[in-house]
Design a protein around this motif. Structure first.
Motif, PDB file in Angstrom:
ATOM      1  N   PRO A   2       0.768  -1.294  -0.122  1.00 35.10           N
ATOM      2  CA  PRO A   2       0.071   0.165  -0.095  1.00 35.10           C
ATOM      3  C   PRO A   2       0.943   1.272  -0.073  1.00 35.10           C
ATOM      4  O   PRO A   2       1.849   1.205   0.743  1.00 35.10           O
ATOM      5  N   ALA A   3       0.098   2.458  -0.447  1.00 36.79           N
ATOM      6  CA  ALA A   3       1.114   3.528  -0.558  1.00 36.79           C
ATOM      7  C   ALA A   3       1.152   4.153   0.884  1.00 36.79           C
ATOM      8  O   ALA A   3       0.280   3.672   1.764  1.00 36.79           O
ATOM      9  N   ALA A   4       2.002   4.968   1.181  1.00 40.32           N
ATOM     10  CA  ALA A   4       2.221   5.403   2.523  1.00 40.32           C
ATOM     11  C   ALA A   4       1.009   6.237   3.025  1.00 40.32           C
ATOM     12  O   ALA A   4       0.917   6.255   4.419  1.00 40.32           O
ATOM     13  N   THR A   5       0.057   6.770   2.368  1.00 42.49           N
ATOM     14  CA  THR A   5      -1.022   7.262   2.780  1.00 42.49           C
ATOM     15  C   THR A   5      -2.327   6.256   2.913  1.00 42.49           C
ATOM     16  O   THR A   5      -3.441   6.746   3.547  1.00 42.49           O
ATOM     17  N   ASP A   6      -2.270   5.000   2.726  1.00 42.74           N
ATOM     18  CA  ASP A   6      -3.282   4.263   2.797  1.00 42.74           C
ATOM     19  C   ASP A   6      -3.402   3.533   4.212  1.00 42.74           C
ATOM     20  O   ASP A   6      -2.453   3.249   4.598  1.00 42.74           O
ATOM     21  N   PRO A   7      -4.606   3.740   4.569  1.00 42.63           N
ATOM     22  CA  PRO A   7      -4.647   3.217   6.243  1.00 42.63           C
ATOM     23  C   PRO A   7      -4.487   1.658   6.060  1.00 42.63           C
ATOM     24  O   PRO A   7      -4.738   1.120   5.387  1.00 42.63           O
ATOM     25  N   GLN A   8      -3.960   1.231   7.575  1.00 39.41           N
ATOM     26  CA  GLN A   8      -4.009  -0.094   7.759  1.00 39.41           C
ATOM     27  C   GLN A   8      -5.275  -0.205   8.458  1.00 39.41           C
ATOM     28  O   GLN A   8      -5.404   0.306   9.548  1.00 39.41           O
ATOM     29  N   VAL A   9      -6.165  -1.113   7.829  1.00 37.47           N
ATOM     30  CA  VAL A   9      -7.499  -1.510   8.527  1.00 37.47           C
ATOM     31  C   VAL A   9      -7.375  -2.940   8.956  1.00 37.47           C
ATOM     32  O   VAL A   9      -7.112  -3.760   8.350  1.00 37.47           O
ATOM     33  N   ARG A  10      -7.940  -3.037  10.155  1.00 35.30           N
ATOM     34  CA  ARG A  10      -8.002  -4.449  10.594  1.00 35.30           C
ATOM     35  C   ARG A  10      -9.330  -4.512  11.523  1.00 35.30           C
ATOM     36  O   ARG A  10      -9.654  -3.471  12.421  1.00 35.30           O
ATOM     37  N   LEU A  11     -10.080  -5.536  11.434  1.00 33.98           N
ATOM     38  CA  LEU A  11     -11.289  -5.853  12.062  1.00 33.98           C
ATOM     39  C   LEU A  11     -11.122  -6.876  13.260  1.00 33.98           C
ATOM     40  O   LEU A  11     -10.352  -7.797  12.904  1.00 33.98           O
ATOM     41  N   ARG A  12     -11.070  -6.723  14.280  1.00 36.06           N
ATOM     42  CA  ARG A  12     -11.189  -7.553  15.496  1.00 36.06           C
ATOM     43  C   ARG A  12     -12.208  -7.539  16.587  1.00 36.06           C
ATOM     44  O   ARG A  12     -12.974  -6.395  16.492  1.00 36.06           O
ATOM     45  N   PHE A  88     -28.032 -14.947   4.230  1.00 35.65           N
ATOM     46  CA  PHE A  88     -27.724 -13.776   3.952  1.00 35.65           C
ATOM     47  C   PHE A  88     -26.760 -13.479   5.377  1.00 35.65           C
ATOM     48  O   PHE A  88     -26.919 -14.165   6.370  1.00 35.65           O
ATOM     49  N   LEU A  89     -26.067 -12.465   5.151  1.00 30.27           N
ATOM     50  CA  LEU A  89     -25.503 -11.748   6.178  1.00 30.27           C
ATOM     51  C   LEU A  89     -26.221 -10.375   6.017  1.00 30.27           C
ATOM     52  O   LEU A  89     -26.001  -9.667   5.060  1.00 30.27           O
ATOM     53  N   TYR A  90     -26.328  -9.891   7.389  1.00 22.99           N
ATOM     54  CA  TYR A  90     -27.146  -8.731   7.323  1.00 22.99           C
ATOM     55  C   TYR A  90     -26.171  -7.860   8.233  1.00 22.99           C
ATOM     56  O   TYR A  90     -25.689  -8.017   9.236  1.00 22.99           O
ATOM     57  N   LEU A  91     -26.065  -6.716   7.709  1.00 18.94           N
ATOM     58  CA  LEU A  91     -25.299  -5.629   8.270  1.00 18.94           C
ATOM     59  C   LEU A  91     -25.882  -4.710   8.999  1.00 18.94           C
ATOM     60  O   LEU A  91     -26.823  -3.854   8.422  1.00 18.94           O
ATOM     61  N   ASP A  92     -25.973  -4.963  10.278  1.00 25.04           N
ATOM     62  CA  ASP A  92     -26.611  -4.297  11.109  1.00 25.04           C
ATOM     63  C   ASP A  92     -26.378  -2.689  11.186  1.00 25.04           C
ATOM     64  O   ASP A  92     -27.285  -1.674  11.197  1.00 25.04           O
ATOM     65  N   ARG A  93     -25.020  -2.435  11.465  1.00 24.02           N
ATOM     66  CA  ARG A  93     -24.502  -0.951  11.452  1.00 24.02           C
ATOM     67  C   ARG A  93     -23.005  -1.100  11.262  1.00 24.02           C
ATOM     68  O   ARG A  93     -22.307  -2.034  11.554  1.00 24.02           O
ATOM     69  N   VAL A  94     -22.512  -0.091  10.493  1.00 27.58           N
ATOM     70  CA  VAL A  94     -21.223   0.049  10.314  1.00 27.58           C
ATOM     71  C   VAL A  94     -20.951   1.538  10.734  1.00 27.58           C
ATOM     72  O   VAL A  94     -21.615   2.194   9.966  1.00 27.58           O
ATOM     73  N   VAL A  95     -20.090   1.924  11.598  1.00 20.59           N
ATOM     74  CA  VAL A  95     -20.045   3.280  12.004  1.00 20.59           C
ATOM     75  C   VAL A  95     -18.665   3.629  11.805  1.00 20.59           C
ATOM     76  O   VAL A  95     -17.759   2.884  12.581  1.00 20.59           O
ATOM     77  N   LEU A  96     -18.091   4.578  11.297  1.00 14.33           N
ATOM     78  CA  LEU A  96     -16.679   5.140  11.363  1.00 14.33           C
ATOM     79  C   LEU A  96     -16.537   6.443  11.872  1.00 14.33           C
ATOM     80  O   LEU A  96     -17.486   7.349  11.688  1.00 14.33           O
ATOM     81  N   ALA A  97     -15.568   6.625  12.793  1.00 21.50           N
ATOM     82  CA  ALA A  97     -15.323   7.775  13.442  1.00 21.50           C
ATOM     83  C   ALA A  97     -14.750   8.778  12.048  1.00 21.50           C
ATOM     84  O   ALA A  97     -14.184   8.604  11.550  1.00 21.50           O
ATOM     85  N   GLY A  98     -14.926   9.968  12.645  1.00 28.46           N
ATOM     86  CA  GLY A  98     -14.637  11.092  11.685  1.00 28.46           C
ATOM     87  C   GLY A  98     -13.292  10.966  11.082  1.00 28.46           C
ATOM     88  O   GLY A  98     -13.150  10.868   9.642  1.00 28.46           O
ATOM     89  N   ARG A 103     -11.151   7.651   3.660  1.00 28.90           N
ATOM     90  CA  ARG A 103      -9.985   7.089   3.460  1.00 28.90           C
ATOM     91  C   ARG A 103      -9.776   5.665   2.714  1.00 28.90           C
ATOM     92  O   ARG A 103      -8.673   5.073   2.826  1.00 28.90           O
ATOM     93  N   GLY A 104     -10.847   5.214   2.582  1.00 26.11           N
ATOM     94  CA  GLY A 104     -10.908   3.930   1.872  1.00 26.11           C
ATOM     95  C   GLY A 104     -11.137   2.781   3.059  1.00 26.11           C
ATOM     96  O   GLY A 104     -11.183   1.593   2.706  1.00 26.11           O
ATOM     97  N   VAL A 105     -11.403   3.306   4.188  1.00 27.42           N
ATOM     98  CA  VAL A 105     -11.541   2.471   5.452  1.00 27.42           C
ATOM     99  C   VAL A 105     -13.063   1.441   4.978  1.00 27.42           C
ATOM    100  O   VAL A 105     -12.842   0.496   5.311  1.00 27.42           O
ATOM    101  N   GLY A 106     -13.854   2.360   4.784  1.00 30.21           N
ATOM    102  CA  GLY A 106     -15.110   1.615   4.370  1.00 30.21           C
ATOM    103  C   GLY A 106     -15.087   0.682   3.231  1.00 30.21           C
ATOM    104  O   GLY A 106     -15.682  -0.450   3.513  1.00 30.21           O
ATOM    105  N   HIS A 107     -14.473   0.796   2.277  1.00 24.89           N
ATOM    106  CA  HIS A 107     -14.208  -0.161   1.185  1.00 24.89           C
ATOM    107  C   HIS A 107     -13.499  -1.378   1.711  1.00 24.89           C
ATOM    108  O   HIS A 107     -13.857  -2.447   1.421  1.00 24.89           O
ATOM    109  N   ALA A 108     -12.579  -1.039   2.350  1.00 22.66           N
ATOM    110  CA  ALA A 108     -11.792  -2.298   3.371  1.00 22.66           C
ATOM    111  C   ALA A 108     -12.478  -2.995   4.099  1.00 22.66           C
ATOM    112  O   ALA A 108     -12.482  -4.344   4.032  1.00 22.66           O
ATOM    113  N   VAL A 109     -13.407  -2.427   4.878  1.00 20.83           N
ATOM    114  CA  VAL A 109     -14.447  -3.086   5.798  1.00 20.83           C
ATOM    115  C   VAL A 109     -15.286  -3.910   4.966  1.00 20.83           C
ATOM    116  O   VAL A 109     -15.467  -5.317   5.045  1.00 20.83           O
TER     117      VAL A 109
END
Length: 165
Positions: A2-12, A88-98, A103-109
């Motif tokens: 990834p480019a230096a500006t790409d965020p590192q995204v991890r779901l845990r 199906f999988l149902y996405l009840d909610r996805v919430v990103l902090a400001g 930054r592409g985080v939503g797409h990674a998730v």
């Protein structure tokens, strides 16, 4: 690499140490979400296939709750999908902090969740139409979600959406 500006995204998985951050972020965005207190969070965690914290560059960046078909989850929109689809999988909610937005985080998730939902054939969710949420509607359209219904009273209508995988 990834480019230096790409965020590192991890779901845990959610831990007790995350509760305050999750509840505060949900309260901040409650105009677009269902309310959630400690008791409701525990209920959702019990039904959830995944209740994950979204880490962005090692820090709290949001959270996501995903519920698989076949549970006793009490959500009206989930009930619609249960009546419409077998699996199906149902996405009840996805919430990103400001700081995580735009930054592409939503797409990674979504990449991770949709890959998992592929075994069931689809991912389902809802997006506010009234009050409107144009950025979310545009995001989901770009990812291939289509409206399969609408629900709610006149002052809180949602688009029920699905993506075949």
């Amino acid at each position: 690499m990834p480019a230096a500006t790409d965020p590192q995204v991890r779901l845990r998985p959610l831990t007790a140490a995350d509760h305050d951050d999750v509840l505060a972020l949900n309260a901040q965005e409650v105009h677009l979400l269902a309310p959630m207190d400690e008791a409701r969070m525990a209920e959702l965690h019990g039904w959830a296939h995944r209740f994950d914290v979204i880490e962005v560059d090692g820090a709290f960046g949001g959270f996501v709750i995903v519920i698989e078909s076949g549970t006793t989850y009490d959500g009206d929109h989930y009930a619609f999908f249960t009546q419409t689809y077998e699996e199906f999988l149902y996405l009840d909610r996805v919430v990103l902090a400001g700081p995580a937005r735009g930054r592409g985080v939503g797409h990674a998730v979504y990449d991770e969740l949709e890959a998992e939902a592929g075994r069931l054939g689809r991912m389902t969710l809802e997006v506010n139409v009234d009050p409107p949420n144009p950025p979310s509607l545009a995001f989901h359209a770009r990812r291939g979600y289509v409206e399969v219904g609408r629900s709610g009273p006149a002052d809180h209508v949602v688009s029920l959406m699905a993506k075949e995988l």
